[in-house]
Design a protein around this motif. Sequence first.
Motif, short mmCIF file in Angstrom:
data_model
loop_
_atom_site.label_atom_id
_atom_site.label_comp_id
_atom_site.label_asym_id
_atom_site.label_seq_id
_atom_site.Cartn_x
_atom_site.Cartn_y
_atom_site.Cartn_z
N PHE A 158 -27.25 39.12 31.59
CA PHE A 158 -26.12 38.60 32.35
C PHE A 158 -24.80 38.96 31.68
N ASP A 159 -23.79 39.02 32.51
CA ASP A 159 -22.44 39.31 32.03
C ASP A 159 -21.75 37.97 31.77
N GLU A 160 -21.67 37.58 30.53
CA GLU A 160 -21.16 36.27 30.17
C GLU A 160 -19.71 36.08 30.60
N GLN A 161 -18.94 37.14 30.61
CA GLN A 161 -17.52 37.01 30.93
C GLN A 161 -17.29 36.42 32.32
N ASP A 162 -18.18 36.72 33.25
CA ASP A 162 -18.00 36.21 34.61
C ASP A 162 -18.12 34.69 34.68
N ILE A 163 -18.95 34.11 33.81
CA ILE A 163 -19.16 32.67 33.90
C ILE A 163 -18.45 31.89 32.79
N VAL A 164 -17.81 32.59 31.86
CA VAL A 164 -16.92 31.93 30.90
C VAL A 164 -15.59 31.63 31.57
N TYR A 165 -15.32 32.31 32.66
CA TYR A 165 -14.04 32.20 33.37
C TYR A 165 -13.69 30.73 33.64
N ALA A 166 -12.49 30.33 33.21
CA ALA A 166 -11.93 28.99 33.46
C ALA A 166 -12.88 27.87 33.04
N LEU A 167 -13.59 28.07 31.95
CA LEU A 167 -14.62 27.12 31.53
C LEU A 167 -14.04 25.73 31.29
N ASN A 168 -12.95 25.64 30.54
CA ASN A 168 -12.40 24.33 30.20
C ASN A 168 -11.88 23.59 31.43
N GLN A 169 -11.27 24.33 32.35
CA GLN A 169 -10.75 23.70 33.57
C GLN A 169 -11.90 23.23 34.46
N ARG A 170 -12.95 24.02 34.54
CA ARG A 170 -14.10 23.62 35.36
C ARG A 170 -14.78 22.38 34.76
N LYS A 171 -14.83 22.33 33.43
CA LYS A 171 -15.39 21.15 32.77
C LYS A 171 -14.58 19.91 33.11
N THR A 172 -13.26 20.02 33.01
CA THR A 172 -12.39 18.88 33.28
C THR A 172 -12.55 18.38 34.71
N LEU A 173 -12.55 19.29 35.66
CA LEU A 173 -12.68 18.90 37.07
C LEU A 173 -14.03 18.27 37.36
N ARG A 174 -15.09 18.79 36.77
CA ARG A 174 -16.42 18.21 36.98
C ARG A 174 -16.46 16.77 36.47
N GLN A 175 -15.88 16.54 35.30
CA GLN A 175 -15.87 15.19 34.75
C GLN A 175 -15.09 14.22 35.63
N LEU A 176 -13.95 14.66 36.13
CA LEU A 176 -13.14 13.80 37.00
C LEU A 176 -13.88 13.46 38.29
N ILE A 177 -14.50 14.47 38.90
CA ILE A 177 -15.20 14.24 40.17
C ILE A 177 -16.41 13.34 39.95
N ARG A 178 -17.17 13.57 38.89
CA ARG A 178 -18.35 12.74 38.63
C ARG A 178 -17.97 11.30 38.32
N ASN A 179 -16.78 11.11 37.77
CA ASN A 179 -16.29 9.75 37.50
C ASN A 179 -15.65 9.11 38.72
N GLY A 180 -15.58 9.85 39.82
CA GLY A 180 -14.98 9.31 41.04
C GLY A 180 -13.47 9.34 41.04
N GLU A 181 -12.86 10.05 40.11
CA GLU A 181 -11.39 10.12 40.02
C GLU A 181 -10.89 11.28 40.89
N ILE A 182 -10.98 11.10 42.19
CA ILE A 182 -10.68 12.17 43.14
C ILE A 182 -9.19 12.52 43.14
N ASP A 183 -8.32 11.50 43.06
CA ASP A 183 -6.87 11.77 43.05
C ASP A 183 -6.49 12.66 41.87
N ALA A 184 -7.05 12.34 40.70
CA ALA A 184 -6.75 13.13 39.51
C ALA A 184 -7.30 14.55 39.65
N ALA A 185 -8.48 14.67 40.24
CA ALA A 185 -9.08 15.99 40.44
C ALA A 185 -8.23 16.84 41.38
N ILE A 186 -7.74 16.22 42.47
CA ILE A 186 -6.88 16.93 43.41
C ILE A 186 -5.59 17.38 42.73
#
Length: 430
Positions: free
Chosen positions: A297-325
Motif C-alpha cells: 500500500f501507498d502510505e502517503q494516501d492514507i496519512v493525508y490529514a491524519l490529525n484532522q481526521r482523528k480530531t473530527l472522529r473524536q468529536l463526532i463519536r462524542n456527539g459534539e456535532i456543532d464543534a465538528a461542523i
Amino acid sequence: MSSIKMNSCNSNNGESKNGTSNSLASVNHDLGLYFLELARLGSAKAPTEMEEDEEEAPKELNTINSSGGFLFVATDKLSVKYTSVNLHGHDVGVVQANKPAPVKRLLYYFEIYVKDAGAKGQIAIGFTQESFKMRRQPGWEANSFGYHGDDGFLYRGHGKGEAFGPTYTTGDTVGGGINYASQEFFFTKNGTIVGTVCVVKEIKGSLFPTVAVHSLNEEVHVNFGQKKFAFDLKEYEAQERLKQQMTIEKISLPPNISYGLVRSYLLHYGYEDTLNSFDLASKSTVPPIYIAKENGFDEQDIVYALNQRKTLRQLIRNGEIDAAISKLRDWYPQIVQDCGALLAYERPQESSVGYLLEESQRDVVADTVNAMILSTNPNMKDLQGCLHSYLEKLLRQLTACCLERRSANGDQGEAFHLHRVLNSGKDIKS
C-alpha cells in the motif's frame, strides 16, 4: 449527511478548470449515498445469521410418499413398523422425511432407535432423492446411500454392499449425517462414529433422510432432533471447526504482513493515538517489526490529514456535532455543505436524517466525513481508496473466495460470516 443534497463547492472560488469542482461534488455525492445506505441498514433491524440461512428442516416422516403397503407409520409420524410378510427382495417398507436435509450448514444429522429388529433385522438408514423407488432399500439405487443393520454393509448406488461397520439390532441407536465441509456422509452407532464415505459431491439434487424396514415386526423410532441425540453432534461440529482452524494456522505469514494491514486500517480511519501506540509496540518486539513500503500500500494516501481526521472522529463519536461542523468549516469548507442537513432542522433528532445522530450511527457519520476528507487528497487515485482500508478489502476478498468455494460444492455448506469465523478462533484458543 443529507440524502437529498450532497453538493460540494470548491474551497477557493467554487469553480476550477476541467470541471474539478463538479468532479469533487460527484465524488462526495457517491460517498455520501454509500454511507447513508450503511446507516439506514444499521438503523433497521438486521436479520440474524440463522434468519439469513434458515431452511425448513425435516420434522417428521412423509406418509404420502412411502411404500405404505409394507409398513405402518404411527400417528406421530416418527415411528415405523413393518406389518407384512417379506416374500420378495422388493417388498421393502421405505419412508422418507417430509423435507430434504438442509444444505446451508456445516452438518446435518438424524437418528433412529431400533425398538424391534423383527424377524431378520433388515433395517436401513440413509439418504435418497425424492424420485427414489420406494420399494428398494436405500443404497440399492443410484444417488442413494444406506447403512444396513443385518450385515453392517454400506450400499451406495447399487445392490452390492461393502464392509463398513458393525451390525445393529434391537436396542441400538443408529444415526446418519452429512458433513458439508468435508463432503462426506457419516454414520454412527450408539453415539460413536462407525465410518465416513466421501461421495456427497457426486449426488445431484436434494437428499432426504430415509428409513427402511424389510421383515415382520421390525420397528424403529426416528429422531429429527426433537430429542437429544445419542451422538454428541455439537462436539463433532466443534472438532470439524478445529480441523479447519488448524489448517488455516498451518499457513505461515511474516509478522510484518499482518502488522502492515492493521497499521493501514488505523491510518485509514484516523486513529492516530492508537497508531502511535501500535508503532511503539512493534518496535519493542523481539525482533522489532518493520513495515516495508513494498508490502502492498501507498502510505502517503492514507496519512493525508491524519490529525484532522482523528480530531473530527473524536468529536463526532462524542456527539459534539456543532464543534465538528465548526472544524469542518475551517478546514474543509468544500465539503461542509454535505453536513448541513443535520443543522437545518430545529429538532434534528426528529428529522428524516435524525438516525445519523443516534449513538449507534456515529461511527458511520465519522466514516463518511473521513472518506470525504480523503477524497480531497489530490493524490487519491480512486474512490474505493476512500471507502475501505486494505484490511477491509482483504476481508472482502476472503468472503468472495469462500462464496466461490461454496458454489463449487453445489451451494452446500454454511454461508461465510466473518464475525463467526473470528469468534470460533477465540473459542478454540480459550
